[in-house]
Design a protein around this motif. Structure first.
Motif, mmCIF file in Angstrom:
data_model
loop_
_atom_site.group_PDB
_atom_site.id
_atom_site.type_symbol
_atom_site.label_atom_id
_atom_site.label_comp_id
_atom_site.label_asym_id
_atom_site.label_seq_id
_atom_site.Cartn_x
_atom_site.Cartn_y
_atom_site.Cartn_z
ATOM 1 N N GLY A 1 0.826 -1.208 0.000
ATOM 2 C CA GLY A 1 0.000 0.000 0.000
ATOM 3 C C GLY A 1 0.858 1.254 0.000
ATOM 4 N N ALA A 2 1.872 1.261 0.870
ATOM 5 C CA ALA A 2 2.712 2.442 0.994
ATOM 6 C C ALA A 2 3.493 2.692 -0.294
ATOM 7 C CB ALA A 2 3.666 2.271 2.165
ATOM 8 N N TYR A 3 4.093 1.648 -0.829
ATOM 9 C CA TYR A 3 4.886 1.831 -2.047
ATOM 10 C C TYR A 3 4.008 2.132 -3.253
ATOM 11 C CZ TYR A 3 9.568 0.987 -0.355
ATOM 12 O OH TYR A 3 10.768 1.130 0.275
ATOM 13 N N SER A 4 2.813 1.533 -3.332
ATOM 14 C CA SER A 4 1.934 1.848 -4.471
ATOM 15 C C SER A 4 1.647 3.329 -4.476
ATOM 16 C CB SER A 4 0.590 1.115 -4.370
ATOM 17 O OG SER A 4 0.753 -0.199 -4.041
ATOM 18 N N PHE A 5 1.247 3.828 -3.310
ATOM 19 C CA PHE A 5 0.920 5.244 -3.246
ATOM 20 C C PHE A 5 2.148 6.089 -3.558
ATOM 21 C CE2 PHE A 5 0.796 9.040 -0.402
ATOM 22 C CZ PHE A 5 0.056 9.817 -1.270
ATOM 23 N N ALA A 6 3.260 5.759 -2.925
ATOM 24 C CA ALA A 6 4.461 6.570 -3.101
ATOM 25 C C ALA A 6 4.879 6.598 -4.563
ATOM 26 C CB ALA A 6 5.577 6.035 -2.233
ATOM 27 N N ILE B 1 6.979 12.382 -0.890
ATOM 28 C CA ILE B 1 5.618 11.896 -1.118
ATOM 29 C C ILE B 1 4.659 13.003 -0.706
ATOM 30 C CG2 ILE B 1 3.960 10.106 -0.504
ATOM 31 C CD1 ILE B 1 6.455 8.426 0.306
ATOM 32 N N PRO B 2 3.682 13.328 -1.569
ATOM 33 C CA PRO B 2 2.823 14.468 -1.255
ATOM 34 C C PRO B 2 1.929 14.221 -0.054
ATOM 35 C CG PRO B 2 1.996 13.284 -3.159
ATOM 36 C CD PRO B 2 3.321 12.692 -2.838
ATOM 37 N N GLU B 3 1.560 15.298 0.574
ATOM 38 C CA GLU B 3 0.602 15.213 1.676
ATOM 39 C C GLU B 3 -0.803 15.278 1.115
ATOM 40 O OE1 GLU B 3 1.834 18.550 3.956
ATOM 41 O OE2 GLU B 3 3.081 17.289 5.238
ATOM 42 N N PRO B 4 -1.754 14.805 1.869
ATOM 43 C CA PRO B 4 -3.128 14.839 1.344
ATOM 44 C C PRO B 4 -3.649 16.274 1.333
ATOM 45 C CG PRO B 4 -3.119 14.046 3.589
ATOM 46 C CD PRO B 4 -1.685 14.181 3.196
ATOM 47 N N SER B 5 -4.521 16.540 0.389
ATOM 48 C CA SER B 5 -5.114 17.872 0.326
ATOM 49 C C SER B 5 -6.572 17.762 0.724
ATOM 50 C CB SER B 5 -5.000 18.429 -1.097
ATOM 51 O OG SER B 5 -5.744 17.609 -1.981
ATOM 52 N N PHE B 6 -7.104 18.893 1.192
ATOM 53 C CA PHE B 6 -8.505 18.921 1.599
ATOM 54 C C PHE B 6 -9.304 19.470 0.422
ATOM 55 C CE2 PHE B 6 -12.168 20.962 3.642
ATOM 56 C CZ PHE B 6 -12.626 19.932 4.418
ATOM 57 N N PHE B 7 -9.896 18.615 -0.362
ATOM 58 C CA PHE B 7 -10.597 18.966 -1.594
ATOM 59 C C PHE B 7 -9.756 19.925 -2.437
ATOM 60 C CE2 PHE B 7 -13.996 17.780 1.348
ATOM 61 C CZ PHE B 7 -14.586 16.778 0.606
ATOM 62 N N GLY B 8 -8.508 19.583 -2.595
ATOM 63 C CA GLY B 8 -7.635 20.402 -3.428
ATOM 64 C C GLY B 8 -6.927 21.515 -2.666
ATOM 65 N N GLN C 1 4.216 10.275 6.588
ATOM 66 C CA GLN C 1 5.662 10.382 6.773
ATOM 67 C C GLN C 1 6.331 11.183 5.659
ATOM 68 O OE1 GLN C 1 5.554 9.152 9.962
ATOM 69 N NE2 GLN C 1 7.511 8.155 9.579
ATOM 70 N N GLN C 2 5.722 11.180 4.507
ATOM 71 C CA GLN C 2 6.268 11.769 3.275
ATOM 72 C C GLN C 2 7.563 11.095 2.839
ATOM 73 O OE1 GLN C 2 5.674 15.803 5.072
ATOM 74 N NE2 GLN C 2 5.289 16.264 2.940
ATOM 75 N N PHE C 3 7.899 10.024 3.515
ATOM 76 C CA PHE C 3 9.118 9.287 3.170
ATOM 77 C C PHE C 3 8.920 7.846 3.618
ATOM 78 C CE2 PHE C 3 12.911 7.446 5.190
ATOM 79 C CZ PHE C 3 13.660 7.227 4.058
ATOM 80 N N ILE C 4 9.265 6.917 2.744
ATOM 81 C CA ILE C 4 9.201 5.513 3.172
ATOM 82 C C ILE C 4 10.462 4.796 2.732
ATOM 83 C CG2 ILE C 4 6.713 5.153 3.316
ATOM 84 C CD1 ILE C 4 6.893 4.048 0.437
ATOM 85 N N SER C 5 10.832 3.796 3.496
ATOM 86 C CA SER C 5 11.947 2.936 3.108
ATOM 87 C C SER C 5 11.653 1.533 3.650
ATOM 88 C CB SER C 5 13.254 3.465 3.685
ATOM 89 O OG SER C 5 13.290 3.202 5.067
#
Lengths: 319, 485, 305
Positions: free
Chosen positions: B194-199, B270-277, B374-378
């Motif tokens: 899930g994390a890598y797909s999104f990233a 990795i982008p942060e979520p936005s609130f309806f843009g 996290q905006q970062f995964i490893s």
């Protein structure tokens, strides 16, 4: 002579032909053939280790037989030609408008229950002990409910079609609970029931799958006489009111002789007798098998009996 | 089986043989045929047992408490600290002595006799009240915190996010382990997928969180099916080990496939979520700008908090719903007895696969959230230990219990984190005492103790999925777990 | 060719260590049907004890190598055996008769506990130990410059493994303890009715498995010269793979499986990639369990209905 009029030859629901099951070097079932008549209560009896449960496991798909054909005709109108054709075609079953025929030895266990309509119980009861009595019966209606819930999606949103089906399933479960006298325990966990009630629940659960043929592995084991009598009642009810054919393994001869329309006797994986209760009861081979008489003596007894009763005792076995 | 030519049978000392013969003779007469061994008094027995335990603890911990090796200049250095060792021995002796003297006074059983679980006839309004209370706290936490603990606001909110992530993962795994009875030791793999797909989707195709979230869930579910398919024929414990192997394989691939995943460096930005843009920053067109409020970094945390809360509640809602549907009932039936399931026409492979896929999907959602937070995964974040933590939460809370997962997460993640804040502990154990260092130690120990004491966890009753007249909870002793395979 | 030979020797050495650990898995599985997930940690504890003993001996001035090695092996075996015994007693015995996955879950808990116990008490950093036994026999000195060598350490490891294996097989097949063990394996209830002390037999199984793991741990320490609290996990999984590959429950199978895994791993790293050597082991585990769960020398299982 009698053959033509016997229900199990004229109108079989299940035909087992040349069934052989080997475990390594051990031959548990050896070239066994028999028929189960539609609407009959058929008993499979024999001494311990005769291979009865193995036959059951082959019929219900838990074992794949080494050799042989096990054909289930769901409706009367299946011609022998259809069966032969099906056998040659390599398919598992033929399900037409006029009737269905199923080659059980080719089908996986759950398909046998789901498609062909064979339900079973187990020698050592296998209930879902941590689930309530009602839940046990609902699990048995899994396939219908699964379809009604459009494979969960519809159920997740609570569509009316599913709600209706769920209510119907519950009604059906309640109906069966009433018949097996367990309605007042519907919300108790199954493991909490006394032994006899667990046996009845297992039968009710098997019936909730809408079977054509119900296979019971020692249903009367561990029951007291009153419970045995109730079991007889229940089995007759199933046969007469619901048209379900019953195949059972049983050691309690009281139960067997009283309710069976047809008895098949196994010994060392072979059929030694096949007929009505009265025929089997007087069969010297059966007596010998149960009492452990030597083969030579059996021949002797047989000759004596032939003279007395006037029909060949070995007839049943030589089909 | 036993070989009759074995020499030892013949070499048995004659005395012993004669003794047993004498006993056999005596048996024909009146019982008792052998005199009972002299009973120790309670004090003597307690001393003896305490002594044995102390000796055992001495042997076990000698090389771990009394000596410590450290890297020093020119090799390893050895420091001896016998005080800790002696304290440990003393504690062991005293503990065992007191236990034997007061608790086990009557019998000699050590731990064997603990297994009596009351059949659950009592109803559980407490559970319901607690559930509603927890939900209320969870919903209002971002409002409550500034009122009561303004100085700790951000830290506690962050902790709340972490706890909720574990709650969600616990709930996801609970479907597989608690309901379907399949012990999955590689659950973290789906979290990673899930994390890598999104990233990867976000960094390569510039897609936002809300677009990627369902895709990540689907990818994870797909992996659930791919990994699940070959292993589902296996028996319970083998299945567990193979899922562990798959989890590790995925991690090693992520670690070494440098071109695709960035290897050990992971994925940055990795982008942060936005609130309806609307984004959470100081710029024009951001969340605060749009609503005309003053920008504060805490807004982003509050938003993240509510996202994970919503995701967790979605997991819970779907799970509770599924339990009452045929598929959920089939999961529980599968846990009780697989063979019976097959005898009822249930395709157990499909049932297992749906459990695997559903659990994996929620793991995938949680993974996406983790990545965006996290905006970062490893690959570091997806080790077996992570799987073990999630499993521990499920086991401690009670297999199949939704509320139990929450309690276990709060206690194990939040509780240990909060220990750090207790200055009392630092006063006792010294300034460099860090309780989080002991987190996994406590986790492991708690898993063992809970299993020994209450194998079905803290909340061990099961509530039925369908009711005829009266809803009764089912005691833990009735419920099977992965039997009948 | 020379490279191949050298890899073969390395593989057999590694395989011997895996085999010794695998015996612990296979015996415990044989007798109580559980995967003792904490067994890898037992191996790790064995290596830590061996290291500490070595340092203590060095500190008090005993440096004569044979004596040092002997003391290391004895103390490590005894103390690790105590760990094995204790773990069985507190974590597994109360769960006999509980649901099937319960002991596996406690075993995982135990494994996490032991790992972190060692980490907390001994620190997270790796512990290097300079090689104590150097030199070896040169088997081949090819003109291309590649030397095929079997080191003394490798000889010791292989010889030690052979001795332990032989002794152990004799113990199982010839002594009354071994007979009791096999009886418990077949039917625990019947064995106890016939007067076998089942609890004691199971305890002894754990004790034996743990002491063999301690030997493996000590040899690992001396061979690789570096240990940390995490070595038990990977080594444990590989040894378990070995036990399964050989057929779980079978002692010769465990040894055979150990050799196979050691060779596969060595050749894989030698010819393909070092990074993916653990993937190779894990894949073998998955493949064996899925396609031949009874392994090379195990008995197939028939599903009871």
């Amino acid at each position: 002579m009698l053959k033509e009029t016997q229900n199990w030859s004229a109108n079989p629901v299940l035909s087992v032909e040349h069934l052989t099951m080997r475990f390594g070097g051990l031959v548990a079932v050896d070239d066994l053939s028999f028929n189960v008549g539609r609407g009959d209560i058929t008993a499979l009896i024999g001494p311990n280790g005769a291979g009865k449960t193995t036959v059951f496991n082959c019929v219900t798909g838990f074992y794949k037989p080494t050799e042989g054909r096990i054909a289930l005709r769901r409706d009367q109108a299946v011609a022998d030609g259809t069966l032969a054709e099906l056998t040659k075609s390599g398919r598992q079953y033929f399900d037409g408008d006029k009737g269905g025929v199923f080659l059980l030895e080719r089908m996986p266990d759950f398909k046998i229950t789901e498609v062909a309509g064979v339900a079973r119980t187990f020698q050592n009861i296998r209930l879902f002990g941590g689930m309530t009595v009602l839940e046990n019966l609902l699990v048995a209606q899994h396939n219908q409910l699964m379809q009604a819930s459009s494979f969960t999606i519809g159920g997740l949103f609570g569509l009316p079609g599913y709600r209706k089906a769920a209510a119907a399933a519950k009604d059906k479960a309640v109906e069966w609970l009433r018949h097996v006298n367990l309605l007042d325990r519907a919300d108790d966990p199954a493991a909490d029931l006394p032994y006899g009630a667990q046996r009845r629940l297992e039968i009710a659960r098997a019936l909730c799958t809408n079977p054509v043929l119900l296979c019971l592995d020692e249903p009367a084991a561990g029951l007291n006489p009153r419970e045995s009598a109730e079991l007889n009642e229940l089995l007759r009810f199933i046969r007469d009111e619901h048209g379900v054919s019953v195949l059972l393994i049983e050691h309690d001869m009281g139960v067997v002789m009283e309710i069976s329309d047809h008895i098949i006797v196994l010994d060392y994986g072979k059929k030694i007798a096949d007929g009505t209760a009265s025929e089997v009861r007087s069969d010297p081979k059966v007596i010998a098998a149960y009492l452990g008489v030597d083969d030579e003596e059996v021949d002797e007894v047989e000759r004596d009996l032939d003279v007395q009763t006037g029909h060949s005792a070995s007839e049943g076995g030589s089909q | 089986m036993a070989d009759t030519t074995s020499p030892s049978a013949a070499n048995r000392p004659e005395g012993a043989e004669r003794l047993s013969e004498a006993r056999r003779d005596a048996m024909r007469g009146e019982p008792p045929y052998s005199e009972a061994p002299p009973e120790d008094t309670r004090l003597v027995r307690a001393l003896k047992e305490g002594g044995i335990t102390a000796a055992l603890v001495a042997a076990l911990t000698l090389f771990f408490f009394a000596f410590r090796t450290d890297i020093a200049v020119g090799g390893l250095s050895l420091t001896a600290s016998p005080v800790v060792w002696i304290i440990a021995i003393a504690i062991a002796f005293a503990g065992r002595f007191l236990l034997t003297y007061f608790v086990f006074a009557g019998d000699t059983a050590v731990v064997g006799g603990w297994k009596k679980v009351a059949a659950g006839t009592g109803r559980m309004p407490i559970g319901k009240i607690l559930g509603v209370l927890l939900l209320f706290i969870a919903l209002t936490l971002p409002i409550l915190l500034p009122q009561f603990l303004p100085s700790q606001n951000r830290y506690l909110l962050n902790l709340g996010i972490t706890i909720l992530t574990y709650v969600m993962l616990g709930w996801g795994l609970n479907i597989v382990v608690g309901l379907a009875g399949l012990l999955d030791l590689g659950y973290v793999a789906f979290y990673a997928v899930g994390a890598y797909s999104f990233a990867l989707l976000a960094t390569n195709f510039e897609l936002g969180f809300w677009v990627c979230l369902p895709m990540a869930g689907l990818f994870a579910a797909m992996w659930g099916v791919i990994l699940g398919f070959p292993v589902l024929r296996l028996r319970g414990d083998y299945l567990a080990i193979v899922t562990l192997a798959f989890g590790e394989i995925i991690r090693i691939v992520l670690l070494n496939w440098y071109e695709f995943t960035g290897g050990p460096d992971g994925i940055l930005g990795i982008p942060e979520p936005s609130f309806f843009g609307l984004e959470f920053n100081r710029r024009d067109g951001s969340f605060s700008d749009f609503f005309g409020i003053e920008y504060s970094p805490i807004q982003k945390f509050i938003y993240l908090y509510y996202i994970i809360l919503a995701l967790a509640l979605l997991t819970n809602f779907v799970t509770m719903r599924l339990r009452k549907l045929p598929v959920g009932r089939a999961w529980e039936a599968l846990r009780e007895d697989e063979i019976a399931c097959r005898s009822l026409g249930i395709n157990t492979t499909n049932v297992k696969l749906t459990a695997f896929a559903t659990g994996a999907m929620f793991g995938g959602f949680a993974g996406s959230f983790f990545a965006t937070k996290q905006q970062f995964i490893s690959p570091e974040s997806f080790t077996f230990i992570e799987s073990a933590i999630i499993l521990a939460i499920v086991v401690l809370g009670g297999l199949g219990s939704q509320l139990g997962v929450v309690i276990a997460s709060v206690a194990m993640i939040g509780g240990i984190e909060l220990l750090r804040k207790l200055t009392v502990l630092q006063a006792v154990f010294g300034n460099d005492f860090d309780p989080t260092q002991y987190r996994m130690l406590i986790f492991g120990l708690a898993m063992v103790l809970i299993m020994v004491w209450k194998p079905r966890g803290l909340v061990s009753t099961r509530s039925p999925s369908a009711v005829y007249k009266e809803k009764k909870t089912i005691g833990a002793d009735m419920v099977a777990q992965g039997e009948g395979h | 060719m020379e490279y191949f030979l050298q890899q073969l020797i390395n593989g057999v050495t590694l395989g011997s260590i895996y085999g010794l650990i695998a015996i612990g898995y296979t015996m415990v599985y044989g007798i109580i049907g559980m995967i003792n997930f904490a067994h890898g940690e037992i191996f790790m504890i064995g290596s830590f004890i061996a290291l500490t003993v070595f340092l203590i001996l060095a500190a008090i001035g005993i440096t004569f190598l044979p004596i040092v090695l002997l003391l290391m092996v004895i103390v490590a075996m005894l103390c690790t055996a105590a760990w094995g015994w204790t773990i069985e007693r507190i974590a597994y015995r109360p769960l006999r008769g509980s649901f099937r996955l319960a002991p596996l879950i406690t075993a995982i808990g135990m494994s996490i506990f032991l790992q972190n116990f060692v980490q907390v008490t001994q620190g997270a950093r790796v512990k290097p130990l300079p090689p104590q036994i150097q030199g070896g026999i040169t088997l081949m000195d090819s003109p291309s410059g590649i030397v095929v060598q079997i080191s003394w350490m490798q000889i010791i490891i292989i010889a030690m493994t052979i001795i332990l294996m032989v002794g152990f097989s004799l113990l199982i097949s010839k002594t009354s303890l071994g007979r009791q063990q096999r009886a418990c394996e077949q039917d625990r209830k019947m064995a106890s009715l016939l007067g076998v002390n089942v609890d004691r037999t199971i305890s002894l199984t754990f004790v034996m498995g743990a002491s063999l793991a301690a030997v493996a741990g000590m040899m690992y320490l001396l061979y690789y010269g570096v240990i940390d609290f995490y070595i038990g996990f990977i080594a444990g999984v590989k040894a378990f793979t070995a036990a399964v590959l050989g057929g779980i429950g079978s002692l010769p199978g465990a040894m055979l499986g150990g050799l196979a895994i050691g060779l596969i791993e060595t050749f894989w790293s030698g010819y393909f990639s070092v990074e993916y050597k653990d993937v190779a082991a894990f894949s073998i585990l998955a493949i064996v369990l899925i396609f031949m769960p009874s392994g090379l020398l195990g008995r197939p299982e028939v599903e009871k209905v």
